[in-house]
Design an enzyme around this catalytic site. Structure first.
Site, PDB file in Angstrom:
ATOM      1  N   ASP A  84       0.821  -1.218   0.000  1.00  0.00           N
ATOM      2  CA  ASP A  84       0.000   0.000   0.000  1.00  0.00           C
ATOM      3  C   ASP A  84       0.856   1.270   0.000  1.00  0.00           C
ATOM      4  O   ASP A  84       2.037   1.236   0.329  1.00  0.00           O
ATOM      5  CB  ASP A  84      -0.885   0.032   1.263  1.00  0.00           C
ATOM      6  N   ASP A  85       0.184   2.367  -0.323  1.00  0.00           N
ATOM      7  CA  ASP A  85       0.681   3.744  -0.154  1.00  0.00           C
ATOM      8  C   ASP A  85       1.705   4.201  -1.192  1.00  0.00           C
ATOM      9  O   ASP A  85       2.166   5.326  -1.133  1.00  0.00           O
ATOM     10  CB  ASP A  85       1.297   3.969   1.247  1.00  0.00           C
ATOM     11  N   HIS A 134      -5.784   3.229  -4.141  1.00  0.00           N
ATOM     12  CA  HIS A 134      -5.805   3.479  -2.691  1.00  0.00           C
ATOM     13  C   HIS A 134      -6.364   4.871  -2.385  1.00  0.00           C
ATOM     14  O   HIS A 134      -6.330   5.322  -1.241  1.00  0.00           O
ATOM     15  CB  HIS A 134      -4.377   3.318  -2.156  1.00  0.00           C
ATOM     16  N   HIS A 138      -5.586   9.972   1.342  1.00  0.00           N
ATOM     17  CA  HIS A 138      -5.177   9.123   2.473  1.00  0.00           C
ATOM     18  C   HIS A 138      -5.435   9.815   3.808  1.00  0.00           C
ATOM     19  O   HIS A 138      -4.760   9.573   4.807  1.00  0.00           O
ATOM     20  CB  HIS A 138      -3.713   8.694   2.363  1.00  0.00           C
ATOM     21  N   HIS A 237       3.661  -2.440   3.182  1.00  0.00           N
ATOM     22  CA  HIS A 237       3.722  -1.081   2.649  1.00  0.00           C
ATOM     23  C   HIS A 237       4.962  -0.877   1.792  1.00  0.00           C
ATOM     24  O   HIS A 237       6.009  -1.481   2.050  1.00  0.00           O
ATOM     25  CB  HIS A 237       3.667  -0.066   3.797  1.00  0.00           C
TER      26      HIS A 237
END
Ligand SMILES: [Zn+2]
Length: 283
Positions: A84-85, A134, A138, A237
């Protein structure tokens, strides 16, 4: 007399049609019983072939083949690595490590980061990794602001990714996971537009420290999931310290005969259910 023969033929066709439909249903029941996350059998991916073959003498052997494929996948030790991210400034290094071990992975990426590092995102697609979304901010307050806001962030992210790679991904993961802020009414909105919401089975907690502690946490999780016959989705991540110790995990997977695979749009997406745990952000 002609009418009677005609009626008999129609009845026969009707019975043959039903018997094949019944067999297909059996296959789908077998697929459902496996539970998430598993891939849908080949026939589901080839609707035209399915239509042509239906009711023919070949149908039974195709269904048999599907059963064999399902069984093979059940016997395989599969894990789904997800990052992710990203993409981060270290994403190329991450791909180098994955490439070196011949590993597959899925990336849930943020629109501003895709814009910042477009080349590595192109590399992901070219090399055969799965690319997912995603969102944009955020920021939980903004992302979960209303039932439409997750949809709008994912649509924006989808456009950015498609412009750079040509891939219109429907795979999504919401920031911090879907529980507790992704209310059922929010989920309906994203489903309506064909997005597939993925959470995870194993949380690596890799972001909590810069050490290799996350590796043993993931390995323990995989051992447990394997003991109950599940193919886990693993949350990681795209960040320097995670990448640094990733070879330890990939080595362990290879040694223990686990296969890494991409999440696919043809799979049943696995997400946490609200079960009275969800509430709007800030309440
Ligand atoms: Zn995130």
């Amino acid at each position: 007399m002609i009418y009677e023969i005609g009626a008999i033929i129609i009845i026969l066709l009707f019975i043959v049609g039903f018997s094949f439909r019944g067999t297909e249903d059996d296959v789908m029941v077998a697929v459902k019983k496996q539970g998430p996350p598993n891939e849908i059998p080949m026939m589901e991916n080839a609707p035209q072939l399915k239509q042509t073959m239906k009711g023919s003498i070949y149908a039974t052997s195709i269904i048999q083949k599907e059963k064999e494929v399902i069984q093979q996948e059940k016997n395989q030790k599969i894990v789904y690595l997800t990052f992710d991210d990203g993409p981060s400034s270290d994403a190329n290094e991450l791909l180098d490590v994955l490439d070196h071990y011949g590993a597959k992975a899925t990336f849930f990426m943020l629109a501003p980061h895709i814009k910042a590092y477009p080349d590595v995102v192109k590399r992901m697609v070219k090399t055969g990794y799965a690319v997912g979304l995603h969102g944009v901010t955020h920021d939980a307050r903004q992302f979960y602001h209303s039932k439409k806001s997750p949809l709008h962030e994912m649509q924006e992210d989808q456009k950015v990714l498609e412009k750079i790679t040509g891939v219109k991904s429907t795979l999504i993961r919401t920031p911090y996971g879907s529980v507790p802020y992704m209310l059922d009414s929010y989920r309906k909105e994203i489903e309506l537009y064909g997005f597939q919401l993925w959470d995870w089975d194993i949380d690596s907690d890799d972001w909590k420290s810069n050490s290799k502690a996350y590796v043993s946490r993931v390995i323990n999780g995989i051992k447990f999931m394997d003991s109950i016959g599940k193919h886990p989705v693993i949350l990681l991540h795209d960040r320097g310290p995670t990448i640094k110790y990733l070879p330890i995990l990939l080595n362990w997977l290879n040694k223990n005969h686990f296969v890494t695979k991409n999440l696919e749009e043809s799979m049943d997406a696995y997400s946490f259910k609200c079960n009275d745990r969800c509430h709007p952000y800030g309440s």
